[in-house]
Design a protein around this motif. Structure first.
Motif, PDB file in Angstrom:
ATOM      1  N   VAL A  91      60.821 -14.182  27.546  1.00  0.00           N
ATOM      2  CA  VAL A  91      61.752 -14.335  26.424  1.00  0.00           C
ATOM      3  C   VAL A  91      63.074 -13.639  26.724  1.00  0.00           C
ATOM      4  CG1 VAL A  91      62.153 -13.614  24.023  1.00  0.00           C
ATOM      5  CG2 VAL A  91      59.973 -14.656  24.667  1.00  0.00           C
ATOM      6  N   ARG A  92      63.001 -12.486  27.358  1.00  0.00           N
ATOM      7  CA  ARG A  92      64.200 -11.695  27.642  1.00  0.00           C
ATOM      8  C   ARG A  92      64.853 -12.052  28.979  1.00  0.00           C
ATOM      9  NH1 ARG A  92      64.080  -7.451  24.055  1.00  0.00           N
ATOM     10  NH2 ARG A  92      62.107  -7.069  23.055  1.00  0.00           N
ATOM     11  N   GLY A  93      64.228 -12.937  29.753  1.00  0.00           N
ATOM     12  CA  GLY A  93      64.770 -13.295  31.064  1.00  0.00           C
ATOM     13  C   GLY A  93      64.625 -12.170  32.079  1.00  0.00           C
ATOM     14  N   PHE A  94      63.621 -11.320  31.877  1.00  0.00           N
ATOM     15  CA  PHE A  94      63.396 -10.180  32.758  1.00  0.00           C
ATOM     16  C   PHE A  94      62.440 -10.586  33.867  1.00  0.00           C
ATOM     17  CE2 PHE A  94      60.971  -6.344  33.881  1.00  0.00           C
ATOM     18  CZ  PHE A  94      62.021  -5.508  34.257  1.00  0.00           C
ATOM     19  N   LYS A  95      62.796 -10.277  35.103  1.00  0.00           N
ATOM     20  CA  LYS A  95      61.957 -10.589  36.257  1.00  0.00           C
ATOM     21  C   LYS A  95      61.037  -9.409  36.541  1.00  0.00           C
ATOM     22  CE  LYS A  95      64.398 -14.297  37.250  1.00  0.00           C
ATOM     23  NZ  LYS A  95      64.072 -15.475  36.552  1.00  0.00           N
ATOM     24  N   MET A  96      59.761  -9.707  36.794  1.00  0.00           N
ATOM     25  CA  MET A  96      58.788  -8.648  37.053  1.00  0.00           C
ATOM     26  C   MET A  96      58.219  -8.775  38.462  1.00  0.00           C
ATOM     27  SD  MET A  96      56.702  -8.333  33.437  1.00  0.00           S
ATOM     28  CE  MET A  96      55.342  -9.202  34.086  1.00  0.00           C
ATOM     29  N   GLY A  97      57.628  -7.693  38.956  1.00  0.00           N
ATOM     30  CA  GLY A  97      56.949  -7.701  40.244  1.00  0.00           C
ATOM     31  C   GLY A  97      57.903  -7.981  41.392  1.00  0.00           C
ATOM     32  N   ASP A  98      57.445  -8.816  42.331  1.00  0.00           N
ATOM     33  CA  ASP A  98      58.270  -9.134  43.498  1.00  0.00           C
ATOM     34  C   ASP A  98      59.548  -9.867  43.105  1.00  0.00           C
ATOM     35  OD1 ASP A  98      56.470  -7.892  45.123  1.00  0.00           O
ATOM     36  OD2 ASP A  98      55.563  -9.736  45.907  1.00  0.00           O
ATOM     37  N   GLU A  99      59.481 -10.709  42.057  1.00  0.00           N
ATOM     38  CA  GLU A  99      60.696 -11.379  41.563  1.00  0.00           C
ATOM     39  C   GLU A  99      61.701 -10.348  41.067  1.00  0.00           C
ATOM     40  OE1 GLU A  99      59.834 -14.180  38.506  1.00  0.00           O
ATOM     41  OE2 GLU A  99      59.195 -15.723  39.915  1.00  0.00           O
ATOM     42  N   GLY A 100      61.203  -9.288  40.447  1.00  0.00           N
ATOM     43  CA  GLY A 100      62.066  -8.218  39.966  1.00  0.00           C
ATOM     44  C   GLY A 100      62.754  -7.497  41.102  1.00  0.00           C
ATOM     45  N   ILE A 101      62.020  -7.240  42.176  1.00  0.00           N
ATOM     46  CA  ILE A 101      62.605  -6.585  43.345  1.00  0.00           C
ATOM     47  C   ILE A 101      63.657  -7.497  43.969  1.00  0.00           C
ATOM     48  CG2 ILE A 101      62.124  -5.632  45.637  1.00  0.00           C
ATOM     49  CD1 ILE A 101      61.088  -3.918  43.262  1.00  0.00           C
ATOM     50  N   GLU A 102      63.371  -8.780  44.050  1.00  0.00           N
ATOM     51  CA  GLU A 102      64.364  -9.739  44.566  1.00  0.00           C
ATOM     52  C   GLU A 102      65.626  -9.729  43.700  1.00  0.00           C
ATOM     53  OE1 GLU A 102      64.566 -11.646  47.320  1.00  0.00           O
ATOM     54  OE2 GLU A 102      62.734 -10.665  48.007  1.00  0.00           O
ATOM     55  N   TYR A 103      65.428  -9.655  42.397  1.00  0.00           N
ATOM     56  CA  TYR A 103      66.558  -9.596  41.468  1.00  0.00           C
ATOM     57  C   TYR A 103      67.391  -8.341  41.720  1.00  0.00           C
ATOM     58  CZ  TYR A 103      69.143  -8.800  37.164  1.00  0.00           C
ATOM     59  OH  TYR A 103      70.142  -8.520  36.257  1.00  0.00           O
ATOM     60  N   VAL A 104      66.727  -7.191  41.869  1.00  0.00           N
ATOM     61  CA  VAL A 104      67.428  -5.925  42.113  1.00  0.00           C
ATOM     62  C   VAL A 104      68.211  -6.005  43.419  1.00  0.00           C
ATOM     63  CG1 VAL A 104      67.097  -3.472  42.671  1.00  0.00           C
ATOM     64  CG2 VAL A 104      65.878  -4.490  40.754  1.00  0.00           C
ATOM     65  N   ILE A 105      67.604  -6.557  44.453  1.00  0.00           N
ATOM     66  CA  ILE A 105      68.285  -6.679  45.742  1.00  0.00           C
ATOM     67  C   ILE A 105      69.496  -7.597  45.614  1.00  0.00           C
ATOM     68  CG2 ILE A 105      68.037  -7.562  48.101  1.00  0.00           C
ATOM     69  CD1 ILE A 105      65.106  -6.503  47.971  1.00  0.00           C
ATOM     70  N   GLY A 106      69.359  -8.675  44.872  1.00  0.00           N
ATOM     71  CA  GLY A 106      70.494  -9.566  44.622  1.00  0.00           C
ATOM     72  C   GLY A 106      71.634  -8.846  43.912  1.00  0.00           C
ATOM     73  N   GLN A 107      71.272  -8.025  42.932  1.00  0.00           N
ATOM     74  CA  GLN A 107      72.280  -7.235  42.220  1.00  0.00           C
ATOM     75  C   GLN A 107      72.972  -6.248  43.162  1.00  0.00           C
ATOM     76  OE1 GLN A 107      73.171  -7.357  38.704  1.00  0.00           O
ATOM     77  NE2 GLN A 107      72.277  -9.324  39.204  1.00  0.00           N
ATOM     78  N   MET A 108      72.204  -5.645  44.055  1.00  0.00           N
ATOM     79  CA  MET A 108      72.772  -4.693  45.002  1.00  0.00           C
ATOM     80  C   MET A 108      73.769  -5.386  45.937  1.00  0.00           C
ATOM     81  SD  MET A 108      69.322  -2.531  45.858  1.00  0.00           S
ATOM     82  CE  MET A 108      69.979  -1.016  46.562  1.00  0.00           C
ATOM     83  N   ILE A 109      73.406  -6.545  46.443  1.00  0.00           N
ATOM     84  CA  ILE A 109      74.295  -7.291  47.335  1.00  0.00           C
ATOM     85  C   ILE A 109      75.568  -7.689  46.594  1.00  0.00           C
ATOM     86  CG2 ILE A 109      74.557  -9.460  48.614  1.00  0.00           C
ATOM     87  CD1 ILE A 109      71.529  -9.170  49.304  1.00  0.00           C
ATOM     88  N   GLU A 110      75.394  -8.185  45.379  1.00  0.00           N
ATOM     89  CA  GLU A 110      76.548  -8.569  44.559  1.00  0.00           C
ATOM     90  C   GLU A 110      77.470  -7.376  44.328  1.00  0.00           C
ATOM     91  OE1 GLU A 110      76.783 -10.526  40.262  1.00  0.00           O
ATOM     92  OE2 GLU A 110      75.268 -11.459  41.567  1.00  0.00           O
ATOM     93  N   PHE A 111      76.880  -6.226  44.051  1.00  0.00           N
ATOM     94  CA  PHE A 111      77.681  -5.041  43.773  1.00  0.00           C
ATOM     95  C   PHE A 111      78.398  -4.540  45.016  1.00  0.00           C
ATOM     96  CE2 PHE A 111      78.753  -0.752  42.457  1.00  0.00           C
ATOM     97  CZ  PHE A 111      79.252  -1.004  41.181  1.00  0.00           C
ATOM     98  N   LEU A 112      77.774  -4.686  46.191  1.00  0.00           N
ATOM     99  CA  LEU A 112      78.449  -4.292  47.430  1.00  0.00           C
ATOM    100  C   LEU A 112      79.771  -5.039  47.583  1.00  0.00           C
ATOM    101  CD1 LEU A 112      75.484  -4.193  49.985  1.00  0.00           C
ATOM    102  CD2 LEU A 112      76.814  -2.228  49.156  1.00  0.00           C
ATOM    103  N   LEU A 113      79.793  -6.286  47.133  1.00  0.00           N
ATOM    104  CA  LEU A 113      80.989  -7.122  47.279  1.00  0.00           C
ATOM    105  C   LEU A 113      82.110  -6.731  46.327  1.00  0.00           C
ATOM    106  CD1 LEU A 113      79.156 -10.532  47.671  1.00  0.00           C
ATOM    107  CD2 LEU A 113      80.272  -9.205  49.480  1.00  0.00           C
ATOM    108  N   ILE A 114      81.783  -6.095  45.194  1.00  0.00           N
ATOM    109  CA  ILE A 114      82.821  -5.776  44.212  1.00  0.00           C
ATOM    110  C   ILE A 114      83.073  -4.279  44.046  1.00  0.00           C
ATOM    111  CG2 ILE A 114      82.456  -7.902  42.910  1.00  0.00           C
ATOM    112  CD1 ILE A 114      80.920  -6.187  40.828  1.00  0.00           C
ATOM    113  N   SER A 115      82.267  -3.460  44.704  1.00  0.00           N
ATOM    114  CA  SER A 115      82.375  -2.014  44.521  1.00  0.00           C
ATOM    115  C   SER A 115      83.662  -1.454  45.128  1.00  0.00           C
ATOM    116  CB  SER A 115      81.174  -1.318  45.166  1.00  0.00           C
ATOM    117  OG  SER A 115      81.334   0.081  45.098  1.00  0.00           O
ATOM    118  N   ARG A 116      84.285  -0.536  44.412  1.00  0.00           N
ATOM    119  CA  ARG A 116      85.455   0.166  44.945  1.00  0.00           C
ATOM    120  C   ARG A 116      85.042   1.203  45.985  1.00  0.00           C
ATOM    121  NH1 ARG A 116      88.303   2.167  39.710  1.00  0.00           N
ATOM    122  NH2 ARG A 116      86.507   1.330  38.634  1.00  0.00           N
ATOM    123  N   ASN A 117      83.752   1.509  46.033  1.00  0.00           N
ATOM    124  CA  ASN A 117      83.268   2.498  46.988  1.00  0.00           C
ATOM    125  C   ASN A 117      82.938   1.897  48.349  1.00  0.00           C
ATOM    126  OD1 ASN A 117      83.399   4.652  45.106  1.00  0.00           O
ATOM    127  ND2 ASN A 117      81.555   3.835  44.146  1.00  0.00           N
TER     128      ASN A 117
END
Length: 172
Positions: free
Chosen positions: A81-107
């Motif tokens: 209902v909330r669109g939350f990914k769990m388990g291995d899908e959740g880890i894939e989601y987190v990794i996707g977020q990390m990659i996305e953030f690397l591209l926009i981070s000022r750091n």
């Protein structure tokens, strides 16, 4: 794979160090700690979202009059209902977020590798830190040879043994 709060700093540190050392990203020396905190923040936000799903699940169980044995089924429902990914899908989601953030981070000054290359390296780091569940399961089962699997006593003792092992390894 399950993400434990205590391993978040180690994963964040290793992601930034590995990607920098292997030339996938460029981070100024003074901004390394900030880049690591960015990666850690993504993982902590995922855990916070998971906790919100857990809370919603508990409330739904109470509202519906279900006992705790239906927790996982109701949690899957709440996550969907909330669109939350769990388990291995959740880890894939987190990794996707990390990659996305690397591209926009000022750091992060520059990203030189493509997404699949970054994903492969980050997944290996996650596996190294998170593939402890199977190992914990084997160790817990080895300690419980005197009980018959499937009994209520076995279930209680298995949960207790897993908690002890997780505490001993600093996972909780």
């Amino acid at each position: 794979m399950r993400l434990y709060p205590k391993v978040i700093p180690a994963i964040a540190r290793e992601v930034i160090q590995t990607l920098t050392k292997e030339g996938d990203i460029e981070v100024e020396t003074l901004r390394v700690a900030d880049a690591e905190m960015d990666m850690a923040a993504i993982m902590r936000e995922y855990l916070a979202a998971e906790e919100r799903v857990n809370q919603a699940t508990k409330e739904a169980l109470e509202r519906r009059g279900y006992d705790h044995s239906r927790f996982n089924a109701v949690k899957r429902e709440m996550a969907d209902v909330r669109g939350f990914k769990m388990g291995d899908e959740g880890i894939e989601y987190v990794i996707g977020q990390m990659i996305e953030f690397l591209l926009i981070s000022r750091n992060v000054e520059e990203v030189y590798s493509d997404d699949p290359g970054l994903r492969r390296k980050i997944v290996n780091i996650f596996r190294k830190h998170l593939d402890v569940d199977a190992e914990l399961d084997r160790e817990a089962r080895a300690r419980m040879k005197n009980l018959q699997e499937g009994t209520a006593e076995w279930d209680v003792e298995y949960g207790r043994t897993l908690d002890q092992l997780r505490r001993a390894r600093g996972l909780i």
